[in-house]
Design an enzyme around this catalytic site. Structure first.
Site, PDB file in Angstrom:
ATOM      1  N   ASP A 295       0.866  -1.178   0.000  1.00 43.59           N
ATOM      2  CA  ASP A 295       0.000   0.000   0.000  1.00 43.59           C
ATOM      3  C   ASP A 295       0.900   1.224   0.000  1.00 43.59           C
ATOM      4  O   ASP A 295       2.060   1.148   0.405  1.00 43.59           O
ATOM      5  CB  ASP A 295      -0.909   0.005   1.244  1.00 43.59           C
ATOM      6  CG  ASP A 295      -2.191   0.787   1.024  1.00 43.59           C
ATOM      7  OD1 ASP A 295      -3.270   0.174   0.916  1.00 43.59           O
ATOM      8  OD2 ASP A 295      -2.110   2.037   0.961  1.00 43.59           O
TER       9      ASP A 295
ATOM     10  N   ASP B  81       3.584   2.495  -4.449  1.00 45.30           N
ATOM     11  CA  ASP B  81       2.455   2.939  -5.259  1.00 45.30           C
ATOM     12  C   ASP B  81       2.236   1.919  -6.369  1.00 45.30           C
ATOM     13  O   ASP B  81       3.200   1.513  -7.042  1.00 45.30           O
ATOM     14  CB  ASP B  81       2.771   4.317  -5.855  1.00 45.30           C
ATOM     15  CG  ASP B  81       1.572   4.949  -6.544  1.00 45.30           C
ATOM     16  OD1 ASP B  81       1.004   4.308  -7.453  1.00 45.30           O
ATOM     17  OD2 ASP B  81       1.205   6.075  -6.187  1.00 45.30           O
ATOM     18  N   ILE B  82       0.990   1.529  -6.597  1.00 41.02           N
ATOM     19  CA  ILE B  82       0.713   0.474  -7.573  1.00 41.02           C
ATOM     20  C   ILE B  82       1.038   0.876  -9.008  1.00 41.02           C
ATOM     21  O   ILE B  82       1.161   0.011  -9.875  1.00 41.02           O
ATOM     22  CB  ILE B  82      -0.757   0.015  -7.504  1.00 41.02           C
ATOM     23  CG1 ILE B  82      -1.716   1.200  -7.632  1.00 41.02           C
ATOM     24  CG2 ILE B  82      -1.011  -0.791  -6.244  1.00 41.02           C
ATOM     25  CD1 ILE B  82      -3.176   0.786  -7.756  1.00 41.02           C
TER      26      ILE B  82
ATOM     27  N   TYR C 118     -16.064   5.211 -12.965  1.00 40.82           N
ATOM     28  CA  TYR C 118     -15.807   3.994 -12.189  1.00 40.82           C
ATOM     29  C   TYR C 118     -16.308   2.768 -12.956  1.00 40.82           C
ATOM     30  O   TYR C 118     -15.611   1.746 -13.041  1.00 40.82           O
ATOM     31  CB  TYR C 118     -16.501   4.096 -10.833  1.00 40.82           C
ATOM     32  CG  TYR C 118     -16.269   2.918  -9.920  1.00 40.82           C
ATOM     33  CD1 TYR C 118     -15.072   2.778  -9.234  1.00 40.82           C
ATOM     34  CD2 TYR C 118     -17.263   1.950  -9.730  1.00 40.82           C
ATOM     35  CE1 TYR C 118     -14.860   1.699  -8.374  1.00 40.82           C
ATOM     36  CE2 TYR C 118     -17.057   0.881  -8.889  1.00 40.82           C
ATOM     37  CZ  TYR C 118     -15.853   0.751  -8.207  1.00 40.82           C
ATOM     38  OH  TYR C 118     -15.653  -0.324  -7.373  1.00 40.82           O
TER      39      TYR C 118
ATOM     40  N   LYS D 175     -13.898  -0.400 -14.136  1.00 46.54           N
ATOM     41  CA  LYS D 175     -14.088  -1.772 -13.671  1.00 46.54           C
ATOM     42  C   LYS D 175     -14.488  -2.709 -14.806  1.00 46.54           C
ATOM     43  O   LYS D 175     -14.165  -3.902 -14.789  1.00 46.54           O
ATOM     44  CB  LYS D 175     -15.113  -1.800 -12.542  1.00 46.54           C
ATOM     45  CG  LYS D 175     -14.603  -1.129 -11.258  1.00 46.54           C
ATOM     46  CD  LYS D 175     -13.316  -1.778 -10.759  1.00 46.54           C
ATOM     47  CE  LYS D 175     -12.873  -1.241  -9.400  1.00 46.54           C
ATOM     48  NZ  LYS D 175     -11.653  -1.907  -8.911  1.00 46.54           N
TER      49      LYS D 175
END
Length: 253
Positions: free
Chosen positions: A45, A71-72, A156, A160
């Protein structure tokens, strides 16, 4: 990113799982569940203080969980975290964001940020993990029942839906390497993100659920753990909706 050395913490043998967004919510519940299932878990995370506090709490319970602040969307940072462990057996992409905006008020900046975090933040960790996985590897992405559509969050929904498509494409390319890639699509879930809404809004959302309540993060983690299990060998490219039946629509008779 804080320098870490995972190699000193791990020895050959136990399977190693990496979980993004592990400081809270579904990611944290997943880290706990996988550790209880016998994985050695690297909890990732960008919220360092919160992550370290949670990992310390889990370690006090005897769970084998290590923190990695990253950070992803930081490819170099992610690669360093993955390379610090002796093996990569499973990856769960639980990090993501949500915010509310009407379609006609949605800005380019908000739309791009949603795609950057939810889609690129799934693609980059998945690609880096897959490069290091051997046969039997598992990648689980987190999509959403929201991918089916909804009002006030078109950005969003788009992100997704993209995660579901990305999951299928990755599964097709990785199946010859015997790496399974699946997605879990939660319905409305009781997390810090959903609790950030006004109490009356949260209550209204709960009332729309078939069960009249939000799912717990543990319910979602159970599904993720199933798809990460070494014994789950014949499932790939699938999206598992964990939403109490809401995605079925309609009314029973």
């Amino acid at each position: 990113m804080n320098p870490i050395n995972l190699s000193s913490s791990f020895t050959s043998g136990p399977r190693v799982a990496f979980v993004t967004g592990a400081a809270q919510g579904i990611g944290l519940a997943t880290a706990v569940r996988l550790a209880r299932d016998g994985f050695r878990v690297v909890a990732m995370d960008r919220s360092g203080d919160q992550l370290h506090a949670e990992v310390a709490r889990l370690a006090a319970q005897g769970l084998d969980v290590t923190a990695a602040v990253v950070d992803i969307c930081d490819r170099a940072g992610l690669a360093a975290v993955l390379d610090a462990a002796p093996r990569v057996d499973a990856l769960v992409c639980a990090a993501g964001i949500y915010n509310d905006a009407k379609l006609l008020e949605l800005t380019d900046e908000k739309f791009r940020q949603m795609l950057e975090v939810n889609v690129m933040g799934t693609f980059i960790p998945s690609q880096e993990a897959a490069r290091r996985m051997k046969a039997g590897g598992r990648i689980v992405t987190i999509s959403s029942r929201g991918a089916l559509g909804g009002t006030r969050f078109a950005h969003y929904v788009a992100s997704k839906a993209a995660v579901i498509g990305l999951t299928r494409a990755m599964a097709m390319e990785l199946r010859d390497a015997q790496i399974a890639v699946n997605s879990v699509a939660p319905g409305f879930t009781d997390t810090p993100m959903t609790r950030s809404a006004p109490a009356e809004m949260f209550s209204a959302w709960e009332n729309l659920e078939p069960s009249g309540k939000a799912a717990s993060p543990d319910e979602i983690a159970n599904a993720i753990a199933f798809l990460c299990a070494p014994s789950t060998t014949f499932i790939t490219g699938q999206t598992l909706f964990v939403d109490g039946g809401k995605s079925l629509g309609g009314l029973g008779i």
